[in-house]
Structures are given as structure tokens and as C-alpha cells.
Design an enzyme around this catalytic site. Structure first.
Site, PDB file in Angstrom:
ATOM      1  N   HIS A  56       0.849  -1.180   0.000  1.00 37.23           N
ATOM      2  CA  HIS A  56       0.000   0.000   0.000  1.00 37.23           C
ATOM      3  C   HIS A  56       0.895   1.244   0.000  1.00 37.23           C
ATOM      4  O   HIS A  56       2.125   1.128   0.059  1.00 37.23           O
ATOM      5  CB  HIS A  56      -0.933  -0.002   1.226  1.00 37.23           C
ATOM      6  CG  HIS A  56      -0.233  -0.066   2.545  1.00 37.23           C
ATOM      7  ND1 HIS A  56      -0.459  -1.055   3.481  1.00 37.23           N
ATOM      8  CD2 HIS A  56       0.720   0.724   3.094  1.00 37.23           C
ATOM      9  CE1 HIS A  56       0.296  -0.853   4.535  1.00 37.23           C
ATOM     10  NE2 HIS A  56       1.035   0.216   4.321  1.00 37.23           N
TER      11      HIS A  56
HETATM   12  C1  T46 Z   1       3.202   0.611   6.716  1.00 32.43           C
HETATM   13  C2  T46 Z   1       4.019  -0.596   6.895  1.00 32.43           C
HETATM   14  C3  T46 Z   1       5.467  -0.286   6.908  1.00 32.43           C
HETATM   15  C4  T46 Z   1      -4.035   0.246  13.378  1.00 32.43           C
HETATM   16  O1  T46 Z   1      -5.167   0.124  13.855  1.00 32.43           O
HETATM   17  N1  T46 Z   1      -3.203   1.251  13.803  1.00 32.43           N
HETATM   18  C5  T46 Z   1      -1.964   1.413  13.307  1.00 32.43           C
HETATM   19  O2  T46 Z   1      -1.251   2.351  13.730  1.00 32.43           O
HETATM   20  C6  T46 Z   1      -1.499   0.529  12.285  1.00 32.43           C
HETATM   21  C7  T46 Z   1      -0.109   0.691  11.686  1.00 32.43           C
HETATM   22  C8  T46 Z   1      -2.320  -0.470  11.863  1.00 32.43           C
HETATM   23  N2  T46 Z   1      -3.566  -0.617  12.414  1.00 32.43           N
HETATM   24  C9  T46 Z   1      -4.422  -1.725  11.965  1.00 32.43           C
HETATM   25  C10 T46 Z   1      -4.945  -1.560  10.555  1.00 32.43           C
HETATM   26  C11 T46 Z   1      -5.068  -2.990  10.064  1.00 32.43           C
HETATM   27  O3  T46 Z   1      -6.313  -3.509  10.436  1.00 32.43           O
HETATM   28  O4  T46 Z   1      -3.661  -2.922  11.967  1.00 32.43           O
HETATM   29  C12 T46 Z   1      -3.987  -3.721  10.840  1.00 32.43           C
HETATM   30  C13 T46 Z   1      -2.745  -4.007  10.017  1.00 32.43           C
HETATM   31  O5  T46 Z   1      -2.299  -2.782   9.472  1.00 32.43           O
HETATM   32  P1  T46 Z   1      -1.562  -2.703   8.067  1.00 32.43           P
HETATM   33  O6  T46 Z   1      -2.290  -3.526   7.079  1.00 32.43           O
HETATM   34  O7  T46 Z   1      -1.359  -1.298   7.717  1.00 32.43           O
HETATM   35  O8  T46 Z   1      -0.170  -3.420   8.421  1.00 32.43           O
HETATM   36  P2  T46 Z   1       1.093  -3.674   7.520  1.00 32.43           P
HETATM   37  O9  T46 Z   1       2.070  -4.432   8.332  1.00 32.43           O
HETATM   38  O10 T46 Z   1       0.705  -4.225   6.196  1.00 32.43           O
HETATM   39  O11 T46 Z   1       1.720  -2.244   7.246  1.00 32.43           O
HETATM   40  C14 T46 Z   1       2.344  -1.550   8.305  1.00 32.43           C
HETATM   41  C15 T46 Z   1       1.735  -0.169   8.505  1.00 32.43           C
HETATM   42  O12 T46 Z   1       0.395  -0.288   8.837  1.00 32.43           O
HETATM   43  C16 T46 Z   1       1.867   0.667   7.304  1.00 32.43           C
HETATM   44  O13 T46 Z   1       1.483   1.980   7.627  1.00 32.43           O
HETATM   45  O14 T46 Z   1       3.568   1.522   6.003  1.00 32.43           O
HETATM   46  O15 T46 Z   1       3.709  -1.356   8.067  1.00 32.43           O
END
Ligand code: T46
Length: 138
Positions: A56
Site C-alpha cells: 500500500h
Molecule cells: C506501513 C508498513 C510499513 C491500526 O489500527 N493502527 C496502526 O497504527 C497501524 C499501523 C495499523 N492498524 C491496523 C490496521 C489494520 O487492520 O492494523 C492492521 C494491520 O495494518 P496494516 O495492514 O497497515 O499493516 P502492515 O504491516 O501491512 O503495514 C504496516 C503499517 O500499517 C503501514 O502503515 O507503512 O507497516
């Protein structure tokens, strides 16, 4: 701003201080080693084998990703060029600017990532569809 940076093709790596004192101590300060005010900190650990995370981009959030333990490869993509950067040193953080598509792959066992971000979490800050991303940066 602190100048200990290593330029990469699409971004740069920030080297924060590493103090040797019966072990190591690293630290970072907002608007100094980190080039923004920190509004959020999160960490990622116990990632399952062969996981691909990220996939993303963010419209407004800047981030710096540190790999405190283990190793991970971050693939950056600006819509034209791609670059794979492996993080495996706890005093090195990858700056992730807005509107850079990124994927995290190749997590070694027990990898621990620490991420500092310039914005609080907002779902509408994400672009999760690659075709939409390409349209938005065109
Ligand atoms: C990124 C890469 C490097 C939250 O509720 N609060 C938060 O601060 C974050 C980061 C995530 N979430 C929730 C949203 C989703 O339901 O946690 C779940 C997983 O998040 P995400 O799909 O964004 O996770 P990654 O590991 O794919 O990506 C993460 C960061 O979210 C993103 O900003 O740039 O690491």
C-alpha cells in the site's frame, strides 16, 4: 537535521546514534534524526513465514522503519522505479515518504520492526489498490 544518512535509489537510510556502554543504546529524536514530529509509534513482530505485508502507500503519512532484530526486505516503488532494501541493523531506519508504494517481504524468524510515523492512524490515508495508486501519482 542530523546528516547521518545513506542515499538509496528511491529514499534514504537514517543512521541513528549507537552508544557502546556494556551493550548498545540507540536513540532517536523527532525533527532531528527523524525528519518529522512523531505522532505514532507501532511495532511488528511474530510475522508468519513467507508473509508479505504493506502493499500500500500513504497519502499523508511519512514513516521511518527500524528493524530492531532479524531482517526484512522492503520493496519501494514510485510508479516508475523499484528498489529492494534489506534492513538488519537496529541503528538504521528506512525513510518512507508519502506516496511511495511499499511491500515488506523476507521476514527472518523473530524479526522485530519499530516504526515511527508522522500522523495518527487513519484508514483513509491508505491507498491499497496499485492501479488507483498509479492513477493518483500520474
Ligand atoms: C506501513 C508498513 C510499513 C491500526 O489500527 N493502527 C496502526 O497504527 C497501524 C499501523 C495499523 N492498524 C491496523 C490496521 C489494520 O487492520 O492494523 C492492521 C494491520 O495494518 P496494516 O495492514 O497497515 O499493516 P502492515 O504491516 O501491512 O503495514 C504496516 C503499517 O500499517 C503501514 O502503515 O507503512 O507497516
Amino acid at each position: 537535521m542530523n546528516n547521518n544518512t545513506i542515499k538509496t535509489k528511491l529514499s534514504y537510510i537514517i543512521e541513528i546514534p549507537k552508544i557502546i556502554d556494556e551493550g548498545y543504546l540507540c536513540f532517536m529524536e523527532e525533527n532531528n534524526h527523524i525528519p518529522f514530529s512523531i505522532k505514532r509509534v507501532y511495532y511488528i513482530f511474530d510475522v508468519i513465514k513467507n508473509a508479505v505485508r504493506g502493499r500500500h502507500t500513504h497519502k499523508n503519512t511519512k514513516q521511518v522503519i527500524f528493524c530492531l532484530r532479524g531482517s526484512v526486505t522492503i520493496i519501494l516503488d514510485n510508479g516508475k522505479d523499484k528498489e529492494a532494501i534489506t534492513l538488519n541493523k537496529p541503528n538504521q531506519g528506512l525513510f518512507l515518504d508519502t506516496m511511495i508504494w511499499h511491500e515488506m517481504v523476507g521476514f527472518k524468524d523473530n524479526t522485530l520492526l519499530l516504526v515511527v510515523a508522522s500522523e495518527i492512524y487513519k484508514d483513509d490515508d491508505y491507498v491499497r489498490d496499485y492501479k488507483t495508486y498509479l492513477k493518483e501519482i500520474a
